[in-house]
Design a protein around this motif. Structure first.
Motif, mmCIF file in Angstrom:
data_model
loop_
_atom_site.group_PDB
_atom_site.id
_atom_site.type_symbol
_atom_site.label_atom_id
_atom_site.label_comp_id
_atom_site.label_asym_id
_atom_site.label_seq_id
_atom_site.Cartn_x
_atom_site.Cartn_y
_atom_site.Cartn_z
ATOM 1 N N LEU A 50 0.714 -1.012 -0.356
ATOM 2 C CA LEU A 50 0.232 -0.110 -0.025
ATOM 3 C C LEU A 50 0.837 1.234 -0.192
ATOM 4 O O LEU A 50 1.740 1.216 0.713
ATOM 5 N N THR A 51 0.408 1.939 -0.527
ATOM 6 C CA THR A 51 1.141 3.780 -0.711
ATOM 7 C C THR A 51 0.609 4.128 0.989
ATOM 8 O O THR A 51 -0.074 3.528 1.716
ATOM 9 N N ARG A 52 1.600 5.368 0.886
ATOM 10 C CA ARG A 52 2.058 6.065 2.297
ATOM 11 C C ARG A 52 0.126 5.938 2.858
ATOM 12 O O ARG A 52 -0.444 6.092 3.586
ATOM 13 N N GLU A 53 -0.633 7.002 1.691
ATOM 14 C CA GLU A 53 -2.205 7.749 1.464
ATOM 15 C C GLU A 53 -3.169 6.636 1.544
ATOM 16 O O GLU A 53 -3.821 6.060 2.512
ATOM 17 N N GLU A 54 -2.496 5.584 1.103
ATOM 18 C CA GLU A 54 -3.386 4.046 1.644
ATOM 19 C C GLU A 54 -3.821 3.795 2.639
ATOM 20 O O GLU A 54 -4.919 3.005 3.655
ATOM 21 N N ARG A 55 -2.295 3.894 3.223
ATOM 22 C CA ARG A 55 -2.376 3.147 5.097
ATOM 23 C C ARG A 55 -3.350 4.026 5.462
ATOM 24 O O ARG A 55 -4.000 3.545 6.128
ATOM 25 N N PHE A 59 -6.682 2.987 8.459
ATOM 26 C CA PHE A 59 -6.777 3.796 9.206
ATOM 27 C C PHE A 59 -7.775 4.616 9.402
ATOM 28 O O PHE A 59 -8.036 4.390 10.392
ATOM 29 N N GLU A 60 -7.914 5.226 8.547
ATOM 30 C CA GLU A 60 -9.524 6.552 8.787
ATOM 31 C C GLU A 60 -10.717 5.662 8.056
ATOM 32 O O GLU A 60 -11.364 5.717 9.724
ATOM 33 N N LEU A 61 -10.875 4.586 7.615
ATOM 34 C CA LEU A 61 -12.084 3.978 7.960
ATOM 35 C C LEU A 61 -12.087 3.071 9.420
ATOM 36 O O LEU A 61 -13.360 2.937 8.931
ATOM 37 N N ALA A 62 -11.120 2.240 8.988
ATOM 38 C CA ALA A 62 -10.969 1.756 11.006
ATOM 39 C C ALA A 62 -11.565 2.769 11.695
ATOM 40 O O ALA A 62 -12.203 1.770 13.065
ATOM 41 N N SER A 63 -11.424 3.817 12.056
ATOM 42 C CA SER A 63 -10.993 3.631 13.206
ATOM 43 C C SER A 63 -12.486 5.160 13.574
ATOM 44 O O SER A 63 -13.141 5.061 14.616
ATOM 45 N N GLU A 64 -13.439 4.774 12.177
ATOM 46 C CA GLU A 64 -14.758 4.330 12.424
ATOM 47 C C GLU A 64 -15.833 3.505 13.016
ATOM 48 O O GLU A 64 -16.780 3.836 13.753
#
Length: 291
Positions: A50-55, A59-64
């Motif tokens: 994964l790219t840095r942005e994708e990693r 995390f952003e999605l999982a933080s939901e």
């Protein structure tokens, strides 16, 4: 009951981008099946592809889900600065559990590896999880090393994902520091890991067969060891095929077959051939008993 965490895949859409809706659908399904949480961006999530942005996006999605499940963000990287960057991003999103493989490729010394974990822990202000997977990192957790012993006693590492068939090592970690939490990383040996006192599991196959392994654990903890071993053996017949033909590709094939489009794996990983898909489907039909 001990904890069961899904080592989550990273679903991609038709354009090869992270499919947030598919990720949410899968996590909702896993929660309904009894998952205690998710390990994000690990091996099953194709982390280093994964790219840095994708990693960060994963995390952003999982933080939901941080108020509904325990979330672990895997931040492992070759450089300490990169790992610290991911760790701080995850912390800002409210993800409480930070995990990291040891740094790879350069043959780092135990002192250098320990410093890497000290720096990540200092950056987030709390202990981190040591992701011990020597088959992939080619770096064994050397428990005879004074630097590693000091690390495990220091409070910088609070838990270990022990993806290693050396179960004596897990017992020896507890001997060094009884407060270390050890999660089994090989669900193929769930019964044995439980016998050695692990506190739970982080499993790749939990993406699609969490209920079956939850039953294995329940049977063992209820004192029904023979029944647990029978179901463990059936589950391992599935895992044999899952691992032989490509873990990530098989995970995505099975999840997609269960109605949640997960996309393809990222090169240089290869997708399954039609014969490999048929082999996976056949072993599931034969041995997957609990959905």
């Amino acid at each position: 009951m001990k904890k069961l965490y899904v080592a989550s895949i990273t679903p991609f859409d038709q354009e090869g981008k992270i499919n947030g809706e598919a990720a949410r659908q899968l996590w909702e399904k896993n929660i309904s099946q009894g998952a205690d949480g998710f390990f994000i961006g690990g091996s099953s999530g194709e982390c280093f592809l994964l790219t840095r942005e994708e990693r960060v996006r994963s995390f952003e999605l999982a933080s939901e889900y941080k108020d509904r499940a325990d979330i672990f963000a895997h931040v492992g990287a070759i450089s300490t600065a990169e790992a610290v960057f991911y760790a701080r991003e995850a912390k800002e999103m409210g993800i409480p559990n930070i995990a990291a493989t040891p740094p790879i490729y350069f043959g780092f010394s135990e002192k250098e590896i320990a410093g890497y974990y000290y720096d990540i822990a200092e950056a987030v202000g709390h202990p981190v999880l040591y992701y011990n997977i020597p088959t992939s990192t080619h770096k064994n957790l050397n428990l005879s090393s004074p630097e590693i012993q000091a690390l495990l006693k220091s409070g910088a590492v609070g838990s270990v994902k022990h993806t290693n068939l050396d179960m004596l090592q897990m017992e020896r970690m507890h001997n060094i520091n009884p407060d270390i939490i050890c999660y089994g990383g090989f669900e193929s040996c769930m019964v044995a890991f439980l016998a050695f006192g692990c506190e739970g599991f982080i499993g790749s196959s939990f993406n699609f067969m969490l209920p079956q392994f939850k039953k294995v654990m329940e049977l063992y903890l209820e004192g029904k060891g023979d029944e647990a071993r029978v179901l463990q053996a059936k589950s391992n017949n599935i895992l044999d095929v899952l691992l032989r033909n490509g873990l990530c590709a098989n995970l995505k094939h099975v999840v997609s077959g269960q109605g949640i489009w997960a996309g393809d794996v990222r090169k240089p990983l290869l997708p399954l051939t039609e014969d490999q898909k048929a082999e996976m489907d056949q072993v599931l039909e034969q041995y997957l008993e609990i959905c």
